[in-house]
Motif scaffolding. Structure first.
Motif, PDB file in Angstrom:
ATOM      1  N   UNK A  83       0.827  -1.208   0.000  1.00  0.00           N
ATOM      2  CA  UNK A  83       0.000   0.000   0.000  1.00  0.00           C
ATOM      3  C   UNK A  83       0.861   1.257   0.000  1.00  0.00           C
ATOM      4  N   UNK A  84       2.155   1.097   0.244  1.00  0.00           N
ATOM      5  CA  UNK A  84       3.033   2.258   0.291  1.00  0.00           C
ATOM      6  C   UNK A  84       3.937   2.435  -0.908  1.00  0.00           C
ATOM      7  N   UNK A  85       4.011   1.448  -1.782  1.00  0.00           N
ATOM      8  CA  UNK A  85       4.906   1.594  -2.921  1.00  0.00           C
ATOM      9  C   UNK A  85       4.984   0.330  -3.753  1.00  0.00           C
ATOM     10  N   UNK A  86       5.888   0.336  -4.709  1.00  0.00           N
ATOM     11  CA  UNK A  86       6.023  -0.796  -5.620  1.00  0.00           C
ATOM     12  C   UNK A  86       7.438  -0.831  -6.194  1.00  0.00           C
ATOM     13  N   UNK A  87       7.816  -2.004  -6.614  1.00  0.00           N
ATOM     14  CA  UNK A  87       9.037  -2.171  -7.409  1.00  0.00           C
ATOM     15  C   UNK A  87       8.597  -2.477  -8.831  1.00  0.00           C
ATOM     16  N   UNK A  88       9.122  -1.722  -9.778  1.00  0.00           N
ATOM     17  CA  UNK A  88       8.698  -1.826 -11.170  1.00  0.00           C
ATOM     18  C   UNK A  88       9.888  -2.162 -12.057  1.00  0.00           C
ATOM     19  N   UNK A  89       9.676  -3.084 -12.980  1.00  0.00           N
ATOM     20  CA  UNK A  89      10.664  -3.426 -13.993  1.00  0.00           C
ATOM     21  C   UNK A  89      10.170  -2.886 -15.332  1.00  0.00           C
ATOM     22  N   UNK A  90      10.919  -1.953 -15.896  1.00  0.00           N
ATOM     23  CA  UNK A  90      10.539  -1.355 -17.174  1.00  0.00           C
ATOM     24  C   UNK A  90      10.928  -2.293 -18.315  1.00  0.00           C
ATOM     25  N   UNK A  91      10.060  -2.389 -19.326  1.00  0.00           N
ATOM     26  CA  UNK A  91      10.335  -3.209 -20.499  1.00  0.00           C
ATOM     27  C   UNK A  91      11.334  -2.477 -21.389  1.00  0.00           C
ATOM     28  N   UNK A  92      12.569  -2.944 -21.406  1.00  0.00           N
ATOM     29  CA  UNK A  92      13.623  -2.305 -22.197  1.00  0.00           C
ATOM     30  C   UNK A  92      13.727  -2.892 -23.601  1.00  0.00           C
ATOM     31  N   UNK A 129      12.362   1.490  -7.629  1.00  0.00           N
ATOM     32  CA  UNK A 129      11.526   1.385  -6.426  1.00  0.00           C
ATOM     33  C   UNK A 129      10.783   2.704  -6.241  1.00  0.00           C
ATOM     34  N   UNK A 130       9.473   2.613  -6.060  1.00  0.00           N
ATOM     35  CA  UNK A 130       8.617   3.789  -5.992  1.00  0.00           C
ATOM     36  C   UNK A 130       7.890   3.854  -4.651  1.00  0.00           C
ATOM     37  N   UNK A 131       7.703   5.074  -4.162  1.00  0.00           N
ATOM     38  CA  UNK A 131       6.906   5.329  -2.963  1.00  0.00           C
ATOM     39  C   UNK A 131       5.639   6.059  -3.394  1.00  0.00           C
ATOM     40  N   UNK A 132       4.469   5.544  -3.025  1.00  0.00           N
ATOM     41  CA  UNK A 132       3.207   6.188  -3.387  1.00  0.00           C
ATOM     42  C   UNK A 132       3.003   7.440  -2.548  1.00  0.00           C
ATOM     43  N   UNK A 133       2.452   8.477  -3.178  1.00  0.00           N
ATOM     44  CA  UNK A 133       2.221   9.758  -2.509  1.00  0.00           C
ATOM     45  C   UNK A 133       0.746  10.135  -2.655  1.00  0.00           C
ATOM     46  N   UNK A 134       0.125  10.533  -1.544  1.00  0.00           N
ATOM     47  CA  UNK A 134      -1.266  11.036  -1.562  1.00  0.00           C
ATOM     48  C   UNK A 134      -2.205  10.078  -2.304  1.00  0.00           C
ATOM     49  N   UNK A 135      -2.212   8.835  -1.868  1.00  0.00           N
ATOM     50  CA  UNK A 135      -3.081   7.834  -2.507  1.00  0.00           C
ATOM     51  C   UNK A 135      -4.540   8.095  -2.113  1.00  0.00           C
ATOM     52  N   UNK A 136      -5.403   8.175  -3.091  1.00  0.00           N
ATOM     53  CA  UNK A 136      -6.829   8.376  -2.825  1.00  0.00           C
ATOM     54  C   UNK A 136      -7.387   7.177  -2.067  1.00  0.00           C
TER      55      UNK A 136
END
Length: 220
Positions: free
Chosen positions: A140-149, A199-206
């Motif tokens: 609920x606080x963030x995600x790890x994302x792998x971009x398609x290169x 690695x991303x941190x979610x901000x102001x999630x509705x």
């Protein structure tokens, strides 16, 4: 609590095991994310001084009295504290020093459960450039994302834009395709282990999006 098993030997009663709260200690983790005065997040090492202040291993000047927000992950849980920049001690190690506004025991304990997933996403950088990928770790606080290169039109300019747009502290938008439909999330880049692994941190999630994320996690 102990109870005899069927052979007469004592065994632990699993229902009697006390649940202990983990003590949040940003100085025990390799790095944390810090924002000074609401500015971009920066990654640093944190150490605790004998007087209770925290030293942030940052270079550069920080104005005394500026607000500090410190975020870190400890054993899979997310934590944050608010504080204020204070003068460094006369004989202290160089760095930025902060005092927690209340006390370390009042840390915001955001114990986000992390699950392994395979969720299609699109990362939208500040430039507007869009990159498809997969979220492989979600809370609920963030995600790890792998971009398609491996996309065909990913040229040198797009790669350079990715490097700049996914630098720690940058704000990006994450479009996530949940089973019940797409969800848009505003994120801060926490860090990147290698190109395309962020690695991303979610901000102001509705509240509605948070409820959908929580429901999705419970199915995993």
């Amino acid at each position: 609590m102990m109870r005899p098993d069927r052979d007469g030997y004592a065994e632990k009663d699993p229902t009697a095991m006390a649940k202990t709260a983990e003590e949040p200690q940003p100085w025990t983790v390799p790095t944390a994310s810090v924002s000074l005065g609401g500015g971009p997040a920066r990654t640093c090492r944190v150490s605790r001084e004998s007087d209770g202040t925290l030293r942030l291993d940052l270079t550069g000047f920080a104005m005394i009295g500026v607000d500090v927000t410190l975020l870190w992950t400890q054993n899979g849980a997310g934590f944050s504290i608010e504080g204020t920049v204070v003068p460094p001690p006369a004989d202290g190690v160089p760095g930025v020093y902060m005092r927690v506004d209340t006390n370390v025991g009042a840390v915001d304990r955001r114990r986000f459960r992390r699950v392994s997933v395979q969720v299609p996403v699109v990362l939208i950088l500040p430039s507007g450039q869009m990159f498809p990928g997969l979220a492989i770790d979600l809370s609920l606080g963030g995600a790890r994302v792998i971009v398609d290169l491996d996309v065909d039109d990913l040229g040198e300019d797009a790669l350079l834009d990715m490097v700049d747009g996914l630098a720690p502290g940058q704000s990006v938008t994450l479009e996530m395709l949940l089973p019940d439909g797409p969800a848009d999330l505003t994120c801060h880049v926490r860090g990147s282990d290698e190109l395309g692994d962020v690695r991303l941190v979610f901000v102001d999630v509705a509240a509605e999006v948070r409820a959908r994320l929580d429901a999705f996690q419970k199915t995993q």
